[in-house]
Design a protein around this motif. Structure first.
Motif, PDB file in Angstrom:
ATOM      1  N   ALA A   2       0.851  -1.181   0.000  1.00  0.00           N
ATOM      2  CA  ALA A   2       0.000   0.000   0.000  1.00  0.00           C
ATOM      3  C   ALA A   2       0.889   1.235   0.000  1.00  0.00           C
ATOM      4  O   ALA A   2       1.567   1.525   0.975  1.00  0.00           O
ATOM      5  CB  ALA A   2      -0.907  -0.002   1.211  1.00  0.00           C
ATOM      6  N   CYS A   3       0.910   1.942  -1.114  1.00  0.00           N
ATOM      7  CA  CYS A   3       1.767   3.105  -1.249  1.00  0.00           C
ATOM      8  C   CYS A   3       0.976   4.334  -0.849  1.00  0.00           C
ATOM      9  O   CYS A   3      -0.095   4.591  -1.386  1.00  0.00           O
ATOM     10  CB  CYS A   3       2.239   3.205  -2.698  1.00  0.00           C
ATOM     11  SG  CYS A   3       2.895   4.797  -3.152  1.00  0.00           S
ATOM     12  N   THR A   4       1.464   5.084   0.112  1.00  0.00           N
ATOM     13  CA  THR A   4       0.709   6.240   0.594  1.00  0.00           C
ATOM     14  C   THR A   4       1.432   7.552   0.307  1.00  0.00           C
ATOM     15  O   THR A   4       1.055   8.589   0.823  1.00  0.00           O
ATOM     16  CB  THR A   4       0.463   6.133   2.119  1.00  0.00           C
ATOM     17  OG1 THR A   4       1.722   5.851   2.743  1.00  0.00           O
ATOM     18  CG2 THR A   4      -0.529   5.031   2.437  1.00  0.00           C
ATOM     19  N   SER A   7       3.295  12.115  -3.274  1.00  0.00           N
ATOM     20  CA  SER A   7       3.774  12.494  -4.596  1.00  0.00           C
ATOM     21  C   SER A   7       3.533  11.400  -5.637  1.00  0.00           C
ATOM     22  O   SER A   7       3.866  11.564  -6.796  1.00  0.00           O
ATOM     23  CB  SER A   7       5.258  12.830  -4.514  1.00  0.00           C
ATOM     24  OG  SER A   7       5.939  11.710  -3.996  1.00  0.00           O
ATOM     25  N   CYS A   8       2.951  10.301  -5.229  1.00  0.00           N
ATOM     26  CA  CYS A   8       2.753   9.208  -6.180  1.00  0.00           C
ATOM     27  C   CYS A   8       1.370   9.298  -6.823  1.00  0.00           C
ATOM     28  O   CYS A   8       0.369   8.872  -6.258  1.00  0.00           O
ATOM     29  CB  CYS A   8       2.937   7.864  -5.497  1.00  0.00           C
ATOM     30  SG  CYS A   8       2.571   6.502  -6.607  1.00  0.00           S
ATOM     31  N   ILE A   9       1.356   9.846  -8.019  1.00  0.00           N
ATOM     32  CA  ILE A   9       0.084  10.050  -8.726  1.00  0.00           C
ATOM     33  C   ILE A   9      -0.518   8.704  -9.127  1.00  0.00           C
ATOM     34  O   ILE A   9      -1.723   8.508  -9.048  1.00  0.00           O
ATOM     35  CB  ILE A   9       0.319  10.958  -9.947  1.00  0.00           C
ATOM     36  CG1 ILE A   9       0.668  12.359  -9.445  1.00  0.00           C
ATOM     37  CG2 ILE A   9      -0.916  11.026 -10.844  1.00  0.00           C
ATOM     38  CD1 ILE A   9       1.115  13.305 -10.499  1.00  0.00           C
ATOM     39  N   THR A  10       0.348   7.779  -9.521  1.00  0.00           N
ATOM     40  CA  THR A  10      -0.145   6.472  -9.954  1.00  0.00           C
ATOM     41  C   THR A  10      -1.055   5.837  -8.903  1.00  0.00           C
ATOM     42  O   THR A  10      -2.183   5.438  -9.199  1.00  0.00           O
ATOM     43  CB  THR A  10       1.049   5.534 -10.228  1.00  0.00           C
ATOM     44  OG1 THR A  10       1.987   6.237 -11.033  1.00  0.00           O
ATOM     45  CG2 THR A  10       0.613   4.276 -10.937  1.00  0.00           C
ATOM     46  N   HIS A  11      -0.560   5.751  -7.669  1.00  0.00           N
ATOM     47  CA  HIS A  11      -1.378   5.125  -6.637  1.00  0.00           C
ATOM     48  C   HIS A  11      -2.578   5.976  -6.254  1.00  0.00           C
ATOM     49  O   HIS A  11      -3.655   5.457  -6.007  1.00  0.00           O
ATOM     50  CB  HIS A  11      -0.528   4.772  -5.414  1.00  0.00           C
ATOM     51  CG  HIS A  11       0.170   3.464  -5.587  1.00  0.00           C
ATOM     52  ND1 HIS A  11       1.452   3.374  -6.081  1.00  0.00           N
ATOM     53  CD2 HIS A  11      -0.257   2.186  -5.390  1.00  0.00           C
ATOM     54  CE1 HIS A  11       1.788   2.094  -6.146  1.00  0.00           C
ATOM     55  NE2 HIS A  11       0.777   1.359  -5.743  1.00  0.00           N
ATOM     56  N   GLN A  12      -2.385   7.312  -6.203  1.00  0.00           N
ATOM     57  CA  GLN A  12      -3.514   8.179  -5.836  1.00  0.00           C
ATOM     58  C   GLN A  12      -4.676   8.035  -6.808  1.00  0.00           C
ATOM     59  O   GLN A  12      -5.831   8.044  -6.416  1.00  0.00           O
ATOM     60  CB  GLN A  12      -3.073   9.631  -5.848  1.00  0.00           C
ATOM     61  CG  GLN A  12      -2.434  10.079  -4.560  1.00  0.00           C
ATOM     62  CD  GLN A  12      -1.938  11.504  -4.705  1.00  0.00           C
ATOM     63  OE1 GLN A  12      -2.609  12.345  -5.299  1.00  0.00           O
ATOM     64  NE2 GLN A  12      -0.768  11.765  -4.186  1.00  0.00           N
TER      65      GLN A  12
HETATM   66 ZN   LIG Z   1       2.864   4.693  -5.349  1.00  0.00          ZN
END
Ligand SMILES: [Zn+2]
Ligand SMILES: [Zn+2]
Length: 184
Positions: A2-4, A7-12
């Motif tokens: 789970a990437c929180t 700055s990570c647009i992909t996961h958001q």
């Molecule tokens: Zn991510």
């Protein structure tokens, strides 16, 4: 997992927070929920086309769910002998959902059947066994893009919402598609 990262647009934008669990109807036993994150929801085109034949009037989301769970039977968690379907539950409300079609049929060309099954609207509550997020329950996503791959080459169709037109991208070639979505 789970990437929180902020700055990570992909996961958001793309990440679907899911868990899967099997619950036995016969003895009531349930497995521990297994949480995972999915960026692309893969569906077998062979299974999808079978579902289209069996459930003619089903909506696109329900068809995809049926296609991704069909044949995926597990043993009852308490081993009562029952074979049960896996349940996938969506816990967030992703802004963008990517469906990856797996072209797993060697005998026949399913392209046309798959294209016919595509619906321009997708209900998240149809795609999964259950949806827990209130926004996701009401969310209806619109088809805005398709990335196609064949003969080691990618091309793409995207929907330009401001002009309500489909645009085709093939390397340096960019053209407006002057046809209805169904025709594409
Ligand atoms: Zn991510
Ligand atoms: Zn059981």
């Amino acid at each position: 997992d789970a990437c929180t990262s902020k700055s990570c647009i992909t996961h958001q934008k793309f990440a679907m927070a899911l868990y899967e669990q099997s619950v036995c109807r016969s003895c009531g036993a349930s497995s521990d929920p297994l949480p995972f994150t999915e960026l692309v929801h893969y569906v077998s085109t062979t299974a999808l086309c079978q579902q289209v034949l069996e459930k003619r009037d089903e909506r696109f989301g329900e068809l995809l769910q049926a296609a991704s769970t069909v044949g995926d039977l597990r043993n009852c968690p308490s081993n009562c002998g029952q074979r049960i379907k896996i349940r996938r539950v969506l816990m967030n409300s992703p802004e963008i959902v990517t469906i990856g079609f797996v072209w797993d049929s060697e005998q026949s060309d399913l392209t046309e059947d798959v294209i016919r099954s595509l619906g321009p609207h997708l209900n998240l509550s149809g795609l999964f066994y259950r949806v827990t997020d209130e926004r996701a329950k009401k969310s209806e996503l619109l088809l805005v893009g398709m990335i196609c791959y064949s003969s080691r080459h990618y091309c793409a169709f995207t929907y330009h919402t401001k002009s309500s037109k489909w645009v085709f991208f093939d390397d340096a070639t960019v053209k407006e598609v002057r046809l209805d979505f169904r025709v594409i």
